[in-house]
Design an enzyme around this catalytic site. Structure first.
Site, PDB file in Angstrom:
ATOM      1  N   CYS A  73       0.863  -1.180   0.000  1.00 11.65           N
ATOM      2  CA  CYS A  73       0.000   0.000   0.000  1.00 11.65           C
ATOM      3  C   CYS A  73       0.900   1.232   0.000  1.00 11.65           C
ATOM      4  O   CYS A  73       1.687   1.426   0.926  1.00 11.65           O
ATOM      5  CB  CYS A  73      -0.917   0.001   1.220  1.00 11.65           C
ATOM      6  SG  CYS A  73      -1.907   1.502   1.382  1.00 11.65           S
ATOM      7  N   HIS A 165      -3.405  -3.588 -10.678  1.00 14.64           N
ATOM      8  CA  HIS A 165      -4.231  -2.419 -10.989  1.00 14.64           C
ATOM      9  C   HIS A 165      -4.708  -2.490 -12.426  1.00 14.64           C
ATOM     10  O   HIS A 165      -3.995  -2.970 -13.308  1.00 14.64           O
ATOM     11  CB  HIS A 165      -3.441  -1.122 -10.813  1.00 14.64           C
ATOM     12  CG  HIS A 165      -3.059  -0.840  -9.398  1.00 14.64           C
ATOM     13  ND1 HIS A 165      -3.829  -0.067  -8.559  1.00 14.64           N
ATOM     14  CD2 HIS A 165      -1.989  -1.251  -8.672  1.00 14.64           C
ATOM     15  CE1 HIS A 165      -3.238  -0.017  -7.362  1.00 14.64           C
ATOM     16  NE2 HIS A 165      -2.131  -0.726  -7.406  1.00 14.64           N
ATOM     17  N   GLU A 214     -10.662   0.286  -4.326  1.00 18.84           N
ATOM     18  CA  GLU A 214      -9.582  -0.573  -3.857  1.00 18.84           C
ATOM     19  C   GLU A 214     -10.086  -1.984  -3.570  1.00 18.84           C
ATOM     20  O   GLU A 214     -11.121  -2.165  -2.904  1.00 18.84           O
ATOM     21  CB  GLU A 214      -8.937   0.007  -2.600  1.00 18.84           C
ATOM     22  CG  GLU A 214      -8.048   1.212  -2.867  1.00 18.84           C
ATOM     23  CD  GLU A 214      -7.062   1.449  -1.744  1.00 18.84           C
ATOM     24  OE1 GLU A 214      -6.243   0.538  -1.456  1.00 18.84           O
ATOM     25  OE2 GLU A 214      -7.109   2.541  -1.133  1.00 18.84           O
ATOM     26  N   CYS A 223      -5.156   6.363  -3.195  1.00 12.14           N
ATOM     27  CA  CYS A 223      -4.426   5.097  -3.287  1.00 12.14           C
ATOM     28  C   CYS A 223      -3.064   5.389  -3.895  1.00 12.14           C
ATOM     29  O   CYS A 223      -2.981   5.806  -5.057  1.00 12.14           O
ATOM     30  CB  CYS A 223      -5.206   4.097  -4.141  1.00 12.14           C
ATOM     31  SG  CYS A 223      -4.343   2.532  -4.411  1.00 12.14           S
ATOM     32  N   GLY A 226      -2.156   3.045  -6.668  1.00 13.90           N
ATOM     33  CA  GLY A 226      -3.065   3.365  -7.760  1.00 13.90           C
ATOM     34  C   GLY A 226      -2.644   4.613  -8.509  1.00 13.90           C
ATOM     35  O   GLY A 226      -2.755   4.682  -9.747  1.00 13.90           O
TER      36      GLY A 226
END
Length: 279
Positions: A73, A165, A214, A223, A226
């Protein structure tokens, strides 16, 4: 079980951070879900455990609010950098994750917030690295949402930043039903491990507006991985330069895809409060 924690966030993407470098921390999925509830629990997008790691400054473990474990993350990495920087003599920190090792440093810091920069490593662009369930060109996936002759969203880009992703480019992000479409794509058979879903509108060569669904957490305000994936996807398509501000619901991150192929993410972190987990 009782355990001290820090409630932190990166652009509103919020975390409970537990320092487990001296003692173990192995919550059950039920415990994670209970703590993660906004109504009756502490409330968070992800639960973060900072663990000891041979040869590195720490290992970061991540649970989504639904109790599932994920690889990494980006926003949490900045928060962990802030925690580690408080008692480390090193200006550059190495933080390992299930998605691979990263290096990070604080650019600005105070008792309650700061600006951190994280080298997220190289994006993984091969179909088997995402992973996909079948071989496909990750720059233009054969995937669409809506009628065959008039899809709402189509031909996204797939990128792994240590976690999977898929990025859809749209003309007007305000018209996107992020919850409905994101939840549908997250569990699409093309993504055997699930996927984080980004919707991105190009503002100019150095600015992207993005919203995110997410995997395992739903809509979040930001994110980090992301944002990195979105910049890489846009640059691959020739829509932006290799650096841009990616503006999310919680605010902007600066993302740079360097000439050595490493992706650098820079943005804020904030400490909200301290507390104790029970149960």
């Amino acid at each position: 079980m009782t355990r001290p924690f820090l409630k932190m966030n990166g652009l509103g993407n919020d975390f409970v951070v537990v320092d487990a470098r001296q003692t173990g921390f192995s919550p059950t999925p039920d415990q994670v879900r209970a703590w993660g509830k906004r109504d009756g629990g502490v409330g968070f997008d992800q639960l973060i455990s900072i663990e000891s790691a041979d040869g590195n400054d720490a290992f970061m473990r991540v649970w989504n609010s639904d109790g599932s474990t994920v690889e990494t993350c980006g926003n949490a990495l900045r928060c962990v950098t802030w925690v580690l920087d408080k008692d480390s003599p090193n200006s550059e920190l190495t933080i390992d994750t299930l998605g691979g090792a990263t290096t990070a440093r604080m650019l600005e810091t105070s008792a309650s917030d700061g600006i951190a920069s994280v080298d997220m490593g190289k994006p993984r662009l091969e179909w088997s690295h995402i992973p996909l369930s079948e071989e496909m060109n990750t720059e233009r996936l054969e995937l669409q949402v809506g009628p065959i002759d008039a899809p709402l969203y189509h031909t996204p880009v797939a990128v792994s930043m240590g976690n999977p992703h898929v990025v859809f480019f749209v003309d007007d992000i305000t018209t996107v039903d992020v919850e409905r479409t994101g939840s549908l794509i997250e569990h699409h058979p093309l993504f055997p491990e699930g996927v984080n879903v980004e919707f991105a509108q190009i503002i100019d060569r150095n600015t992207i507006r993005m919203r995110v669904w997410e995997r395992g957490a739903g809509i979040t305000k930001a994110c980090g991985t992301g944002a990195c994936a979105t910049l890489v996807a846009a640059a691959r398509r020739g829509l932006t330069d290799r650096h841009a501000h990616v503006i999310m619901d919680g605010g902007p991150l600066h993302i740079l895809w360097r000439s050595d192929d490493h992706v650098i993410m820079t943005g804020p972190v904030a400490l909200e409060f301290e507390g104790t987990l029970n149960g």
